[in-house]
Design a protein around this motif. Sequence first.
Motif, short mmCIF file in Angstrom:
data_model
loop_
_atom_site.label_atom_id
_atom_site.label_comp_id
_atom_site.label_asym_id
_atom_site.label_seq_id
_atom_site.Cartn_x
_atom_site.Cartn_y
_atom_site.Cartn_z
N THR A 462 0.83 -1.20 0.00
CA THR A 462 0.00 0.00 0.00
C THR A 462 0.87 1.25 0.00
OG1 THR A 462 -1.69 -1.15 1.25
CG2 THR A 462 -1.75 1.25 1.35
N LEU A 463 1.83 1.24 0.89
CA LEU A 463 2.72 2.39 1.00
C LEU A 463 3.50 2.59 -0.29
CD1 LEU A 463 3.94 4.60 2.81
CD2 LEU A 463 5.61 2.91 3.62
N LEU A 464 4.01 1.49 -0.81
CA LEU A 464 4.84 1.58 -2.01
C LEU A 464 4.09 2.21 -3.19
CD1 LEU A 464 7.60 0.98 -3.25
CD2 LEU A 464 6.70 -1.26 -3.93
N SER A 465 2.87 1.75 -3.42
CA SER A 465 2.18 2.27 -4.61
C SER A 465 1.85 3.76 -4.43
CB SER A 465 0.95 1.44 -4.96
OG SER A 465 -0.08 1.71 -4.06
N ALA A 466 1.53 4.17 -3.22
CA ALA A 466 1.27 5.61 -3.00
C ALA A 466 2.54 6.43 -3.19
CB ALA A 466 0.70 5.84 -1.61
N LEU A 467 3.66 5.88 -2.72
CA LEU A 467 4.93 6.62 -2.82
C LEU A 467 5.40 6.74 -4.26
CD1 LEU A 467 6.97 5.32 0.26
CD2 LEU A 467 5.74 7.48 0.02
N ILE A 468 5.22 5.66 -5.03
CA ILE A 468 5.63 5.70 -6.44
C ILE A 468 4.82 6.76 -7.19
CG2 ILE A 468 5.59 4.40 -8.61
CD1 ILE A 468 6.44 1.93 -6.97
N ASP A 469 3.53 6.72 -6.94
CA ASP A 469 2.64 7.71 -7.57
C ASP A 469 3.08 9.13 -7.19
OD1 ASP A 469 0.52 8.90 -8.81
OD2 ASP A 469 -0.95 8.41 -7.26
N ARG A 470 3.34 9.34 -5.92
CA ARG A 470 3.73 10.66 -5.43
C ARG A 470 5.05 11.12 -6.06
NH1 ARG A 470 3.17 10.38 0.67
NH2 ARG A 470 1.07 9.88 -0.10
N HIS A 471 5.99 10.19 -6.09
CA HIS A 471 7.30 10.49 -6.65
C HIS A 471 7.19 10.92 -8.12
CE1 HIS A 471 11.62 10.29 -6.82
NE2 HIS A 471 11.61 9.42 -7.81
N GLN A 472 6.41 10.14 -8.88
CA GLN A 472 6.26 10.46 -10.30
C GLN A 472 5.55 11.80 -10.51
OE1 GLN A 472 4.28 6.96 -11.70
NE2 GLN A 472 6.20 5.90 -12.21
N GLN A 473 4.50 12.00 -9.74
CA GLN A 473 3.76 13.26 -9.92
C GLN A 473 4.59 14.46 -9.50
OE1 GLN A 473 -0.46 13.66 -9.81
NE2 GLN A 473 -0.64 11.78 -8.61
N ARG A 474 5.41 14.32 -8.46
CA ARG A 474 6.29 15.43 -8.07
C ARG A 474 7.24 15.77 -9.21
NH1 ARG A 474 7.65 14.27 -1.63
NH2 ARG A 474 5.54 14.87 -0.93
N GLN A 475 7.73 14.72 -9.86
CA GLN A 475 8.65 14.94 -10.98
C GLN A 475 7.95 15.67 -12.13
OE1 GLN A 475 11.96 14.39 -10.59
NE2 GLN A 475 11.94 15.67 -12.44
N THR A 476 6.72 15.22 -12.44
CA THR A 476 5.96 15.88 -13.50
C THR A 476 5.75 17.37 -13.21
OG1 THR A 476 4.80 13.81 -13.88
CG2 THR A 476 3.81 15.78 -14.84
N TRP A 477 5.41 17.68 -11.98
CA TRP A 477 5.19 19.09 -11.62
C TRP A 477 6.50 19.88 -11.63
CZ3 TRP A 477 0.98 21.75 -12.06
CH2 TRP A 477 -0.26 21.10 -11.97
N ARG A 478 7.59 19.22 -11.21
CA ARG A 478 8.91 19.89 -11.30
C ARG A 478 9.19 20.25 -12.75
NH1 ARG A 478 13.83 19.85 -7.88
NH2 ARG A 478 12.89 21.92 -7.74
#
Length: 527
Positions: A462-478
């Motif tokens: 559960t944690l992993l999938s949320a973190l991966i999503d967060r990581h990718q979206q942070r990169q997109t916004w950067r």
Amino acid sequence: GVRKRRLLQELGDQKIPFKGPSNQGFQQLWDSSYSGLVLRRACSLPAELHCRVQAALLTLRKKGCLLRDLVRVRDRDVFTSVSRVLLGEPGHTYRYLDTRLFAIPWHSEDTEFKGQNCCDPGLRAACKALWELNSFFCLDVSQLKEGDRLAQCAKVVQETETKASDEADVESKHSEDSRNSEVGDSESSCSEHSPPRGFTRSAKFNVTLLNYMDPAAMSHLKEEPYYGMGKMAVGWHHDENLISHSPVAVYSYSCHDDKGKCQHMPSKEQRGEGRTVQSGEGSSEKASWRIGLKVAWDIHTPGLMLPLQSGDCYYMRDNLNSTHQHCILAGDAARFSSTHRVAECSTGTLTYIQSRCQEALCNLHADPETGSHSLTTLRPATMQHCEEIHNEVEFEWLRQYWFQGQRYTRFCSWWSKPMEELEKDWKLMETMTMLFLAKVEEEEEEEEEGQVGESRRDMAETLLSALIDRHQQRQTWRDRCHSSLAQTLPPEEAPVDRPFWGVDDPGMPLPFDLADIINRVESLLWR
Ligand SMILES: O=C(O)CCC(=O)C(=O)O
Ligand SMILES: [Fe+2]
């Protein structure tokens, strides 16, 4: 992408025919294939309303509220060619092309009493004028009936046919129109028991997206590719994020040269439909703005092109927006439009996201003595829910808001405080993720090698999938924040990558960059 390419291929060099008011069969085409389109001529709106709305639009332009949006189209950043601003119900947002616009609240009668001081009196008056226009549209659209529509259509043809006629002729049509628009008059022709075909349920427009473009200031406008209708200010599209089958009402104002003067009734030289029309003194008329309509994914039905005079309004009713696409064809003058919509707001209001945050924060317990935090439950389903809300508030609200720079706080401070509060909630959710991670890793140590507990595995996944999503979206916004187009913006409009913090920020529970943590949780799952 693919469908569009295929259509253009099938078309080759040919153009699909389209009809304007001067073409034979225009009316029949409108009736048979575009019946959800309704035109309300300028003369059927109250003159004071025109004056207030037009003054409001000029005020918003003068204050610099109208800005081009840096949107995403097929993973690419582009500026819209029109400048825009959203007004609407307090706390509402409108999402289009991966961009969430935050409404400057229109200052209707009821909110006025609450003593809000979010913007200056000039801006407040402007917002109120657009709210009045909104109220007019809510009522007018709900009263539309088939008969009215046909009456309006007949006028288009009539007016086009008599285009060369003198002012007196137009005056007489004005009075005819105002009679038609009287409520009592139209009610009498309608039976209460059987609403006529095409009847639109009363609409509550909750936002208006204002558009502005001065073609003279645009270096390049795309040619309309399928029909050869001319230069486009807004390309073919469906309006997004609307309640299905809800109507859209549009006010169109082309401002001709003498600025500030109220011109709700177009003068003689402004009534032309295109460059081809010549008026008396040998001066060529200005090309008017036009709306183009086509049936979606259809190259057999001719397109429809409708010229708009300043102050004219049109409605897209029923499912017209979903079965058809529309585009806006640029005239010569600068033009505003106010596009009133019933935005689908189930996940798009401030109260919605605030209540979501409360749901998540229910699972965080603060010790009243020490102030230290702990999680109330570690159930994976609950944690997943919390992590989803965490991502939602970060990417759909905070980053969307700051990406648009200081534009909101500059004119109206309504969103400032709520955004600060959402950021505080979000930061508590960072604490929750940190606690969750600590639990996942701590239980790892307690367990014997080789024995991976089911619940721990669930938690880690559960944690992993949320973190991966967060990581990718942070990169997109950067990436969006640092794109070459973003660099071209002046500092007050430039995107802000917020929240952002350095690796050694003691105030933050977790690092901004999640790569290490993701690796740790992954390797834990692989054991
Ligand atoms: O300017 C108009 O008439 C409509 C613009 C439009 O289609 C839009 O904003 O979605
Ligand atoms: Fe549109």
